[in-house]
Design a protein around this motif. Structure first.
Motif, PDB file in Angstrom:
ATOM      1  N   LYS A   1       0.969  -1.263  -0.094  1.00 49.23           N
ATOM      2  CA  LYS A   1      -0.040   0.096  -0.154  1.00 49.23           C
ATOM      3  C   LYS A   1       0.934   1.295  -0.192  1.00 49.23           C
ATOM      4  O   LYS A   1       1.454   1.447   1.161  1.00 49.23           O
ATOM      5  CB  LYS A   1      -0.929   0.030   1.315  1.00 49.23           C
ATOM      6  CG  LYS A   1      -1.837   1.368   1.397  1.00 49.23           C
ATOM      7  CD  LYS A   1      -2.581   1.211   2.572  1.00 49.23           C
ATOM      8  CE  LYS A   1      -3.380   2.774   2.514  1.00 49.23           C
ATOM      9  NZ  LYS A   1      -4.208   2.693   3.746  1.00 49.23           N
ATOM     10  N   LEU A   2       1.101   1.891  -1.135  1.00 49.63           N
ATOM     11  CA  LEU A   2       1.743   3.169  -1.189  1.00 49.63           C
ATOM     12  C   LEU A   2       1.352   4.196  -0.693  1.00 49.63           C
ATOM     13  O   LEU A   2      -0.001   4.505  -0.485  1.00 49.63           O
ATOM     14  CB  LEU A   2       2.033   3.396  -2.694  1.00 49.63           C
ATOM     15  CG  LEU A   2       2.575   2.256  -3.794  1.00 49.63           C
ATOM     16  CD1 LEU A   2       2.621   2.838  -5.030  1.00 49.63           C
ATOM     17  CD2 LEU A   2       4.007   2.053  -3.112  1.00 49.63           C
ATOM     18  N   MET A   3       1.999   5.072   0.038  1.00 48.57           N
ATOM     19  CA  MET A   3       1.587   6.332   0.674  1.00 48.57           C
ATOM     20  C   MET A   3       1.859   7.223  -0.404  1.00 48.57           C
ATOM     21  O   MET A   3       2.237   7.290  -1.415  1.00 48.57           O
ATOM     22  CB  MET A   3       2.848   6.673   1.724  1.00 48.57           C
ATOM     23  CG  MET A   3       2.826   5.680   2.699  1.00 48.57           C
ATOM     24  SD  MET A   3       1.303   5.799   3.919  1.00 48.57           S
ATOM     25  CE  MET A   3       0.450   4.269   3.147  1.00 48.57           C
ATOM     26  N   ASP A   4       0.717   8.391  -0.137  1.00 48.72           N
ATOM     27  CA  ASP A   4       0.380   9.574  -0.986  1.00 48.72           C
ATOM     28  C   ASP A   4       1.385  10.512  -1.247  1.00 48.72           C
ATOM     29  O   ASP A   4       1.646  11.273  -2.192  1.00 48.72           O
ATOM     30  CB  ASP A   4      -1.082   9.994  -0.784  1.00 48.72           C
ATOM     31  CG  ASP A   4      -2.064   8.967  -0.750  1.00 48.72           C
ATOM     32  OD1 ASP A   4      -1.979   8.082  -1.603  1.00 48.72           O
ATOM     33  OD2 ASP A   4      -3.258   9.289  -0.180  1.00 48.72           O
TER      34      ASP A   4
ATOM     35  N   GLU B   1       7.269  11.994   2.406  1.00 45.64           N
ATOM     36  CA  GLU B   1       7.504  11.289   3.767  1.00 45.64           C
ATOM     37  C   GLU B   1       8.427  10.140   3.814  1.00 45.64           C
ATOM     38  O   GLU B   1       8.772   9.651   2.521  1.00 45.64           O
ATOM     39  CB  GLU B   1       6.126  10.744   4.144  1.00 45.64           C
ATOM     40  CG  GLU B   1       5.343  11.994   4.573  1.00 45.64           C
ATOM     41  CD  GLU B   1       5.416  12.812   5.891  1.00 45.64           C
ATOM     42  OE1 GLU B   1       6.427  12.210   6.574  1.00 45.64           O
ATOM     43  OE2 GLU B   1       4.928  13.961   5.783  1.00 45.64           O
ATOM     44  N   ARG B   2       9.019   9.968   4.959  1.00 41.40           N
ATOM     45  CA  ARG B   2      10.045   8.748   4.933  1.00 41.40           C
ATOM     46  C   ARG B   2       9.148   7.541   4.832  1.00 41.40           C
ATOM     47  O   ARG B   2       9.908   6.505   4.310  1.00 41.40           O
ATOM     48  CB  ARG B   2      10.820   8.811   6.376  1.00 41.40           C
ATOM     49  CG  ARG B   2      11.862  10.026   6.570  1.00 41.40           C
ATOM     50  CD  ARG B   2      12.650   9.926   7.638  1.00 41.40           C
ATOM     51  NE  ARG B   2      13.338   8.622   7.369  1.00 41.40           N
ATOM     52  CZ  ARG B   2      13.723   7.852   8.832  1.00 41.40           C
ATOM     53  NH1 ARG B   2      13.549   8.581   9.883  1.00 41.40           N
ATOM     54  NH2 ARG B   2      14.289   6.880   8.821  1.00 41.40           N
ATOM     55  N   LEU B   3       8.029   7.311   5.403  1.00 38.39           N
ATOM     56  CA  LEU B   3       7.266   6.293   5.413  1.00 38.39           C
ATOM     57  C   LEU B   3       6.739   6.123   3.899  1.00 38.39           C
ATOM     58  O   LEU B   3       5.727   6.800   3.402  1.00 38.39           O
ATOM     59  CB  LEU B   3       6.289   6.364   6.085  1.00 38.39           C
ATOM     60  CG  LEU B   3       4.963   5.321   6.291  1.00 38.39           C
ATOM     61  CD1 LEU B   3       5.773   3.879   6.446  1.00 38.39           C
ATOM     62  CD2 LEU B   3       3.849   5.534   7.248  1.00 38.39           C
ATOM     63  N   GLN B   4       7.083   5.200   3.144  1.00 37.58           N
ATOM     64  CA  GLN B   4       6.876   4.835   1.679  1.00 37.58           C
ATOM     65  C   GLN B   4       5.723   4.248   1.466  1.00 37.58           C
ATOM     66  O   GLN B   4       4.969   4.523   0.645  1.00 37.58           O
ATOM     67  CB  GLN B   4       8.064   4.432   0.978  1.00 37.58           C
ATOM     68  CG  GLN B   4       9.362   5.605   0.955  1.00 37.58           C
ATOM     69  CD  GLN B   4      10.598   4.862   0.239  1.00 37.58           C
ATOM     70  OE1 GLN B   4      10.955   3.698   0.389  1.00 37.58           O
ATOM     71  NE2 GLN B   4      11.188   5.595  -0.443  1.00 37.58           N
ATOM     72  N   ALA B   5       5.591   3.109   2.259  1.00 39.30           N
ATOM     73  CA  ALA B   5       4.727   1.982   2.154  1.00 39.30           C
ATOM     74  C   ALA B   5       4.298   1.337   3.452  1.00 39.30           C
ATOM     75  O   ALA B   5       5.159   1.277   4.134  1.00 39.30           O
ATOM     76  CB  ALA B   5       4.839   1.250   0.875  1.00 39.30           C
TER      77      ALA B   5
END
Length: 225
Positions: free
Chosen positions: A11-14, A18-22
């Protein structure tokens, strides 16, 4: 017996900044799933973080659990000691604990390699017009349906609230207000028992005019016996 990763869902991040990619989930041997693994961008490239929980400790006064970063107890407000978390080998505070994690480097490398490959493929598929994310988030990103009475009532725009003075400004204003005294006009003040009551300028002028006219009508020596 060796286990294999049979499925990886991403689940990809929008926000690409951001450091959190997915987020991702992995399935072992088509029979065991681990969810909420994170793909994070680090200084040396992306890496996989295992699902974790926040570490807590108990307040010595009320026994309430608090996160290790908390400076005050959430229940009784007692001040807690700072920097009370344990340190790892690199000297960093351990604030989270993995819920599920590999116990040797070989398993960790296998998971990370498989997940990062699936992440690269998912980013390519995300550019296609008919892309659909396969990650099951149990409807957490969906919008709740409004109740019938809420649908009938249109939403009202929030009115801007007037600015309230700070506590120090209120104290100064209250002190200044307490020093203010109301001054009444002279005609409304009660006269002193040893002083003649104050008269208005027009009354005084009329009295002086009447006195002068009466003096003109009198002759010198009137009233002397």
């Amino acid at each position: 017996m060796a286990v294999e990763i049979t499925e990886v869902r991403i689940k990809l991040m929008d926000d690409p900044q951001e450091r959190l990619q997915a987020f991702c989930s992995i399935t072992f041997d088509s029979c065991f799933v681990i969810r909420d693994l994170k793909i994070i961008e680090g200084a040396k490239g992306s890496f996989v973080a295992m699902p974790s929980r926040k570490l807590t400790d108990h307040c010595p006064q009320c026994n309430t659990k608090n996160h290790l970063r908390a400076l005050f107890c959430n229940q009784c407000g007692a001040k807690l000691q700072e920097d009370r978390a344990c340190k790892d080998d690199d000297g960093r505070a351990k604030l989270y604990a993995d819920i599920a994690h590999p116990i040797n480097s070989r398993c960790r490398e296998m998971i990370q390699t498989c997940v990062l490959e699936a992440f690269s493929e998912e980013m390519v598929r995300a550019n296609q017009p008919d892309y659909i994310c396969r990650y099951d988030d149990y409807g957490e990103d969906a919008f709740a349906a409004l109740a019938e009475d809420a649908e009938a009532t249109p939403p009202q725009r929030a009115q801007p609230q007037p600015e309230t003075p700070s506590q120090s400004e209120s104290a100064v204003e209250s002190a200044e207000t307490s020093r203010v005294r109301r001054i009444e006009s002279g005609s409304q003040l009660p006269g002193s028992p040893h002083q003649t009551p104050a008269t208005s300028p027009s009354t005084a002028k009329a009295s002086m005019t009447q006195s002068a006219s009466s003096n003109q009508n009198e002759t010198f020596g009137d009233g002397i016996l």
